[in-house]
Structures are given as structure tokens and as C-alpha cells.
Motif scaffolding. Structure first.
Motif, PDB file in Angstrom:
ATOM      1  N   PRO A 147       0.600  -1.105  -0.023  1.00  0.00           N
ATOM      2  CA  PRO A 147      -0.014  -0.360  -0.175  1.00  0.00           C
ATOM      3  C   PRO A 147       0.862   1.200   0.217  1.00  0.00           C
ATOM      4  N   VAL A 148       0.112   2.384  -0.151  1.00  0.00           N
ATOM      5  CA  VAL A 148       1.090   3.590  -0.150  1.00  0.00           C
ATOM      6  C   VAL A 148       0.028   4.023   0.117  1.00  0.00           C
ATOM      7  N   ASP A 149       0.496   5.434   1.334  1.00  0.00           N
ATOM      8  CA  ASP A 149      -0.676   5.913   1.979  1.00  0.00           C
ATOM      9  C   ASP A 149      -1.759   5.266   2.611  1.00  0.00           C
ATOM     10  N   GLY A 150      -1.771   3.603   3.142  1.00  0.00           N
ATOM     11  CA  GLY A 150      -2.557   3.345   3.088  1.00  0.00           C
ATOM     12  C   GLY A 150      -3.486   3.018   1.824  1.00  0.00           C
ATOM     13  N   VAL A 151      -3.586   3.070   0.791  1.00  0.00           N
ATOM     14  CA  VAL A 151      -4.469   1.978  -0.628  1.00  0.00           C
ATOM     15  C   VAL A 151      -3.844   1.647  -1.211  1.00  0.00           C
ATOM     16  N   TRP A 152      -4.185   0.287  -1.025  1.00  0.00           N
ATOM     17  CA  TRP A 152      -3.668  -0.438  -2.098  1.00  0.00           C
ATOM     18  C   TRP A 152      -3.664  -0.461  -3.396  1.00  0.00           C
ATOM     19  N   PRO A 153      -2.703  -0.787  -4.793  1.00  0.00           N
ATOM     20  CA  PRO A 153      -3.180   0.092  -5.431  1.00  0.00           C
ATOM     21  C   PRO A 153      -4.775  -1.400  -6.893  1.00  0.00           C
ATOM     22  N   SER A 154      -4.529  -2.281  -5.867  1.00  0.00           N
ATOM     23  CA  SER A 154      -5.875  -3.534  -6.224  1.00  0.00           C
ATOM     24  C   SER A 154      -6.140  -4.618  -5.463  1.00  0.00           C
ATOM     25  N   ASP A 155      -6.893  -5.575  -5.800  1.00  0.00           N
ATOM     26  CA  ASP A 155      -6.632  -6.792  -4.565  1.00  0.00           C
ATOM     27  C   ASP A 155      -6.251  -7.993  -5.274  1.00  0.00           C
ATOM     28  N   HIS A 156      -5.816  -7.720  -6.250  1.00  0.00           N
ATOM     29  CA  HIS A 156      -4.412  -8.550  -6.882  1.00  0.00           C
ATOM     30  C   HIS A 156      -3.079  -8.142  -6.736  1.00  0.00           C
ATOM     31  N   TYR A 157      -2.420  -8.660  -6.147  1.00  0.00           N
ATOM     32  CA  TYR A 157      -1.129  -7.595  -6.694  1.00  0.00           C
ATOM     33  C   TYR A 157      -0.682  -8.477  -8.302  1.00  0.00           C
ATOM     34  N   GLY A 158       0.265  -8.047  -8.410  1.00  0.00           N
ATOM     35  CA  GLY A 158       0.574  -8.525  -9.764  1.00  0.00           C
ATOM     36  C   GLY A 158       2.082  -9.232 -10.316  1.00  0.00           C
ATOM     37  N   VAL A 159       1.953  -9.919 -11.480  1.00  0.00           N
ATOM     38  CA  VAL A 159       3.949 -10.697 -11.178  1.00  0.00           C
ATOM     39  C   VAL A 159       4.520  -9.702 -12.395  1.00  0.00           C
ATOM     40  N   VAL A 160       6.065  -9.651 -12.520  1.00  0.00           N
ATOM     41  CA  VAL A 160       6.724  -9.114 -13.118  1.00  0.00           C
ATOM     42  C   VAL A 160       7.556 -10.134 -13.823  1.00  0.00           C
ATOM     43  N   VAL A 161       7.829 -10.810 -14.618  1.00  0.00           N
ATOM     44  CA  VAL A 161       8.697 -11.977 -15.582  1.00  0.00           C
ATOM     45  C   VAL A 161       9.644 -11.113 -16.672  1.00  0.00           C
ATOM     46  N   ASP A 162      10.991 -11.525 -16.148  1.00  0.00           N
ATOM     47  CA  ASP A 162      12.103 -10.794 -16.885  1.00  0.00           C
ATOM     48  C   ASP A 162      12.324 -12.628 -18.275  1.00  0.00           C
ATOM     49  N   VAL A 163      12.013 -12.028 -19.509  1.00  0.00           N
ATOM     50  CA  VAL A 163      12.713 -13.267 -20.055  1.00  0.00           C
ATOM     51  C   VAL A 163      13.601 -13.163 -20.862  1.00  0.00           C
ATOM     52  N   ASP A 164      14.414 -14.125 -22.031  1.00  0.00           N
ATOM     53  CA  ASP A 164      15.228 -13.432 -23.329  1.00  0.00           C
ATOM     54  C   ASP A 164      14.585 -14.886 -24.348  1.00  0.00           C
ATOM     55  N   ILE A 165      14.470 -14.027 -24.929  1.00  0.00           N
ATOM     56  CA  ILE A 165      13.864 -15.104 -26.367  1.00  0.00           C
ATOM     57  C   ILE A 165      14.562 -14.288 -27.621  1.00  0.00           C
ATOM     58  N   GLU A 166      14.383 -15.250 -28.194  1.00  0.00           N
ATOM     59  CA  GLU A 166      15.526 -16.065 -29.204  1.00  0.00           C
ATOM     60  C   GLU A 166      14.819 -16.797 -29.751  1.00  0.00           C
ATOM     61  N   ILE A 167      15.174 -16.857 -31.696  1.00  0.00           N
ATOM     62  CA  ILE A 167      14.942 -18.118 -32.625  1.00  0.00           C
ATOM     63  C   ILE A 167      16.013 -18.364 -32.550  1.00  0.00           C
ATOM     64  N   ASP A 168      15.892 -19.536 -33.102  1.00  0.00           N
ATOM     65  CA  ASP A 168      16.973 -20.773 -32.390  1.00  0.00           C
ATOM     66  C   ASP A 168      16.454 -21.745 -33.414  1.00  0.00           C
ATOM     67  N   THR A 169      17.662 -21.547 -34.621  1.00  0.00           N
ATOM     68  CA  THR A 169      17.082 -22.030 -36.095  1.00  0.00           C
ATOM     69  C   THR A 169      17.926 -23.746 -36.086  1.00  0.00           C
ATOM     70  N   PRO A 170      17.059 -24.724 -36.228  1.00  0.00           N
ATOM     71  CA  PRO A 170      17.759 -26.035 -36.370  1.00  0.00           C
ATOM     72  C   PRO A 170      19.367 -25.929 -37.120  1.00  0.00           C
ATOM     73  N   LEU A 171      19.128 -24.650 -38.140  1.00  0.00           N
ATOM     74  CA  LEU A 171      20.658 -24.392 -38.518  1.00  0.00           C
ATOM     75  C   LEU A 171      21.614 -24.333 -38.248  1.00  0.00           C
ATOM     76  N   ARG A 172      21.433 -23.212 -37.257  1.00  0.00           N
ATOM     77  CA  ARG A 172      22.649 -23.260 -35.907  1.00  0.00           C
ATOM     78  C   ARG A 172      22.818 -24.130 -35.443  1.00  0.00           C
ATOM     79  N   ALA A 173      21.838 -25.457 -35.471  1.00  0.00           N
ATOM     80  CA  ALA A 173      22.346 -26.378 -34.105  1.00  0.00           C
ATOM     81  C   ALA A 173      22.561 -27.214 -34.788  1.00  0.00           C
ATOM     82  N   LEU A 174      22.503 -27.318 -36.165  1.00  0.00           N
ATOM     83  CA  LEU A 174      23.462 -28.030 -37.159  1.00  0.00           C
ATOM     84  C   LEU A 174      25.046 -27.684 -37.642  1.00  0.00           C
TER      85      LEU A 174
END
Length: 294
Positions: A253-280
Motif C-alpha cells: 500500500p501507499v499511504d494506506g491505499v492498495w493498488p488493487s485487490d490482486h498483486y501483479g507478477v513481473v517476469v523477465d525473459v530472454d526470447i530468440e530464434i534458435d534455428t535448426p541450421l544453427r544447431a546443425l
């Protein structure tokens, strides 16, 4: 490419009007790339939530030719993305047993610079404690939606699933059980990189207290209901989405006020193409072959 993903149920416009500023401030601070928002009212609410964030927002109403019942009070689903995107489908999940649920699943394709399009889905499941059979039907429909529109990059699904990790709907999504003779597999980001139980709906949150008193009526109630899922190798053999971190947000809460009745989730990811040609080229002649979901 690094991505930050956030999911937050914003609790429509109920309660203290200062909540809106708190939600907006936290979104600005987090600087996410993809946001799944639930219970967003279609009256300028989304624009207010996203003001100053630089995010492009889309409400479920943009892809529906009609207005579900109760959406004016309880809102609908929305997405917000760092880049312009387009709707591929808005799925109405008012199945038998959940005819009063106004939250439609929103699927958009987002062009990630130098990587390609990714399917991003904002979802909400039926909320009643005894609705797990409905949530199972909705989980099946959700994975069908993904199968219709997925890209080479792993699909990202986020939202309020109203089910704990050991519920059948979540076990199905994470490959731990079948439903109706079918099975899939997505990674639960919190299970990979979260610290602690990750409860997002808690008696500790004053905004949730009234609903707990109405429908739970038990002390000390805390559950993990909000998730970020990423598609796995089985459906995306030419790419990867590696979860680097997962934590709660909107959980103080901030000054006694909650942003919502749920908490949120924050996720950090690394996303990329990993082609079969690279594996070959790395000396693995079997890469790119074998049993692969289409």
C-alpha cells in the motif's frame, strides 16, 4: 532479446480513486514491454492506466461486435505492448457455468524488433471457488486459441487464472495432467524463477478483505492465482524463451491505499530464434528433426 512481462488485475474502478494513479505509477516504474490487464473498464480506463508509459493498449472491446453482460461494471481484458500490435482473436469464454463472466481472452501478435512476431495472450478464468470444471473447459479453449495463431517464437500467456498451481486447469497448462484426453506444456515463470509462494490474492491486502468475507469466510486465506506462461520447445522447436526472473509487484500500500485487490507478477525473459541450421552448424546432425508439435 530481453522482454519484461507484467500481469495485473486492476479491479475495475472499485474503491479509492487514488488506486488509478498508483497503478499508473508502478507501470511507469517497471517499464514493461508486454502487459496483460484484467478488469479494465471500457470508458477511457485503459488510456488512464497507460498514460505516460509509452505503451500501446488494446481493450477486448476492439475485437468484439457486441458487449458482454456486466462488462460495464467489472471490465474486460486488455493488453499493452511496447510496440504497435494487432488483434488476431478475442475469445468469449462464457461457457456453461460461467455465463456472467465478462472477461474475454485477448490474443495479439506483437512484432519484436529483429526477432519476429510473438503471440501474446491476456486471459481470465472463471472466479468462483467451485468453478474448476469451468476453468478446465476454458484452459482447453485457451490452448486451442494458441494453436490457431502461434508463431515460431514461444507464445506468452498471462493473466488471472483464479486457480492455484495444483488445480487441474493449471496442471494441464504445465503438462502435469491431461484434460479430455489432451495434453500440452507451458512453462510457469514463477515455478522457474519466483522466490517464495508467490501469493497474489491475499488476506493481507485490505482491498480483498470484503470479497474474502463474502465468499471464503476463512482466516489466513492466501493463494497464487496470477501467472505468466511461456510456450515450450514442443510447440516452438526453432526458438526459446528463457525465464530469468519472476517477482511480485503492486503488492504494497501507499499511504494506506492498495493498488488493487490482486498483486501483479513481473517476469523477465530472454526470447530468440534458435534455428535448426544453427544447431546443425554446431555439429549436431539430429537437430531440427524428430517429434515436434505443429
Amino acid at each position: 532479446m530481453h522482454l519484461r512481462i507484467v500481469t495485473i488485475n486492476v479491479q475495475n474502478r472499485e474503491g479509492d480513486k487514488r488506486r488509478l494513479d498508483l497503478l499508473n505509477q508502478e507501470l511507469r516504474r517497471l517499464e514493461p514491454d508486454l502487459v496483460a490487464l484484467q478488469e479494465v473498464v471500457d470508458d477511457g480506463h485503459l488510456d488512464e492506466l497507460l498514460e505516460g508509459t509509452g505503451l500501446h493498449g488494446t481493450h477486448q472491446s476492439a475485437g468484439l461486435p457486441y458487449t458482454p453482460p456486466f462488462v460495464g461494471r467489472y471490465g474486460g481484458n486488455a493488453v499493452a505492448c511496447r510496440w504497435p500490435h494487432h488483434i488476431v482473436e478475442v475469445l468469449d469464454l462464457r461457457v456453461a457455468g460461467a455465463a456472467d463472466v465478462p472477461w474475454c481472452t485477448v490474443a495479439v501478435k506483437v512484432p519484436l524488433p529483429e526477432v519476429g512476431d510473438v503471440l501474446f495472450i491476456s486471459a481470465t478464468a472463471a472466479w468462483r471457488l467451485d468453478d474448476e470444471a469451468v476453468r478446465e473447459q476454458q484452459a482447453l479453449a485457451l490452448t486451442d486459441l494458441d494453436a490457431r495463431h502461434r508463431t515460431d517464437l514461444p507464445t506468452i500467456i498471462a493473466g488471472d487464472f483464479n486457480a492455484e498451481p495444483d488445480a487441474a486447469s493449471i496442471r494441464y497448462l504445465t503438462g502435469r495432467q491431461s484434460l479430455s484426453g489432451r495434453s500440452v506444456h507451458y512453462h510457469d515463470a514463477w515455478a522457474i524463477a519466483g522466490d517464495g509462494p508467490g501469493h497474489t490474492w491475499s488476506v493481507d491486502n485490505a482491498n480483498a478483505a470484503a470479497l474474502f468475507d463474502q465468499i471464503v469466510r476463512q482466516p489466513g486465506h492466501r493463494r497464487r492465482l496470477d501467472y505468466v506462461f511461456t510456450g515450450s520447445w514442443h510447440a516452438h522447436p526453432r526458438a526459446r524463451c528463457e525465464v530469468r526472473a519472476a517477482r511480485l509487484a503492486f503488492d504494497e500500500p501507499v499511504d494506506g491505499v492498495w493498488p488493487s485487490d490482486h498483486y501483479g507478477v513481473v517476469v523477465d525473459v530472454d526470447i530468440e530464434i534458435d534455428t535448426p541450421l544453427r544447431a546443425l552448424s554446431a555439429g549436431n546432425p539430429s537437430a531440427g528433426s524428430g517429434f515436434v508439435d505443429s
